[in-house]
Design an enzyme around this catalytic site. Structure first.
Site, PDB file in Angstrom:
ATOM      1  N   ARG A 113     -15.088  15.003  -2.043  1.00 65.00           N
ATOM      2  CA  ARG A 113     -15.600  16.168  -2.771  1.00 65.00           C
ATOM      3  C   ARG A 113     -17.067  15.974  -3.081  1.00 65.00           C
ATOM      4  O   ARG A 113     -17.441  14.957  -3.663  1.00 65.00           O
ATOM      5  CB  ARG A 113     -14.865  16.291  -4.106  1.00 65.00           C
ATOM      6  CG  ARG A 113     -13.516  16.889  -3.996  1.00 65.00           C
ATOM      7  CD  ARG A 113     -13.559  18.305  -4.454  1.00 65.00           C
ATOM      8  NE  ARG A 113     -12.327  18.937  -3.963  1.00 65.00           N
ATOM      9  CZ  ARG A 113     -11.678  19.841  -4.645  1.00 65.00           C
ATOM     10  NH1 ARG A 113     -12.131  20.247  -5.785  1.00 65.00           N
ATOM     11  NH2 ARG A 113     -10.584  20.371  -4.155  1.00 65.00           N
ATOM     12  N   ASP A 144      -3.963   1.930  -7.359  1.00 63.54           N
ATOM     13  CA  ASP A 144      -4.707   2.525  -6.240  1.00 63.54           C
ATOM     14  C   ASP A 144      -4.043   2.124  -4.923  1.00 63.54           C
ATOM     15  O   ASP A 144      -4.075   0.956  -4.519  1.00 63.54           O
ATOM     16  CB  ASP A 144      -6.168   2.043  -6.275  1.00 63.54           C
ATOM     17  CG  ASP A 144      -7.010   2.774  -5.233  1.00 63.54           C
ATOM     18  OD1 ASP A 144      -7.998   3.414  -5.621  1.00 63.54           O
ATOM     19  OD2 ASP A 144      -6.687   2.697  -4.024  1.00 63.54           O
ATOM     20  N   ASP A 150      -6.394   0.480  -2.231  1.00 67.92           N
ATOM     21  CA  ASP A 150      -6.759  -0.907  -2.570  1.00 67.92           C
ATOM     22  C   ASP A 150      -5.576  -1.844  -2.375  1.00 67.92           C
ATOM     23  O   ASP A 150      -5.725  -2.964  -1.868  1.00 67.92           O
ATOM     24  CB  ASP A 150      -7.244  -0.996  -4.020  1.00 67.92           C
ATOM     25  CG  ASP A 150      -8.683  -0.531  -4.166  1.00 67.92           C
ATOM     26  OD1 ASP A 150      -9.365  -0.361  -3.130  1.00 67.92           O
ATOM     27  OD2 ASP A 150      -9.119  -0.321  -5.313  1.00 67.92           O
TER      28      ASP A 150
HETATM   29  N1  URA Z   1      -4.768   7.640  -5.828  1.00 69.54           N
HETATM   30  C1  URA Z   1      -4.137   6.451  -5.943  1.00 69.54           C
HETATM   31  O1  URA Z   1      -4.222   5.606  -5.045  1.00 69.54           O
HETATM   32  N2  URA Z   1      -3.414   6.210  -7.053  1.00 69.54           N
HETATM   33  C2  URA Z   1      -3.291   7.112  -8.051  1.00 69.54           C
HETATM   34  O2  URA Z   1      -2.600   6.831  -9.037  1.00 69.54           O
HETATM   35  C3  URA Z   1      -3.961   8.352  -7.923  1.00 69.54           C
HETATM   36  C4  URA Z   1      -4.698   8.579  -6.791  1.00 69.54           C
END
Ligand code: URA
Length: 209
Positions: A104, A200, A203
């Protein structure tokens, strides 16, 4: 109206518990995401068209049902969506794979595509968009808009974990798109993470921070 399916199969829920656990390392996390994606592929293909064929068994000829040959495409949203591709392909090996990367613009808030490579006959394919986390829903909704601009007509979205906000965003903008998730979690927190979620996904898949 979109159909939203929460696929709460015992195997999926069991694996999801390991995936959510912060002690699960990248190697196991990746493997488990692949396995859950494979199980999700089973559910998302439940209504594929079939045709009757004659099959000669060692005993006699019989009528059998086989897939009617609907062409499929799997489209991961970069980067976390990549973690779901191999699991999907293990059940749908003939599918083509497209890729979409977007972000974005912070000023205009408009989606900016930085990568988009799709099968050239995307309009004739049943498209399965994959993204493990449906948080605000913004990137999934934008990716689906982009796919439609490129001609895709039949689109489904498969995620591992969704926030109610994300489901609403996608289904409001794309009522023709059915959504499949392994779990609908409680909410988004102030940082945009799904609660309880898994952190995440990108990650954890790729061992970055
Ligand atoms: N993206 C992710 O990897 N984890 C989340 O909790 C929200 C967006």
């Amino acid at each position: 109206m979109s159909k939203v399916t929460e696929v709460s199969h015992p195997l999926i829920l069991h694996k999801l518990a390991y995936i959510r656990n912060k002690e699960t390392g990248a190697k196991d996390f990746r493997q488990l995401v692949e396995e859950v994606s494979m199980l999700m592929a089973y559910e998302v293909t439940r209504d594929l068209p079939m045709e009757e064929v004659d099959v000669q068994t060692p005993i006699c000829t019989t009528k059998c049902k086989m897939l009617a040959g609907k062409k499929m495409a799997i489209v991961p949203i970069l980067r976390a969506g990549l973690g779901m591709v191999d699991g999907m392909l293990s059940l749908i090996p003939a599918a083509k794979v497209g890729h979409i990367g977007l972000y974005r613009d912070e000023e205009t808030l408009q989606p900016v595509e930085y990568f988009c490579k799709l099968p050239q006959d995307i309009a004739e394919r049943e498209v399965i968009v994959v993204d493990p986390m449906l948080a605000t829903g913004g990137s999934s909704a934008d990716a689906i808009t982009l796919l439609k601009k490129r001609g895709a007509k039949n689109i489904r979205l498969v995620c591992l974990i969704a926030a109610p906000e994300g489901i609403k965003c996608v289904t409001d903008k794309h009522p023709d798109v059915d959504v499949y998730v392994a779990s609908i979690d409680e909410k988004l927190n102030e940082n945009g993470y799904i609660v309880p979620g898994l952190g995440d996904a990108g990650d954890r898949l790729f061992g970055t921070k």
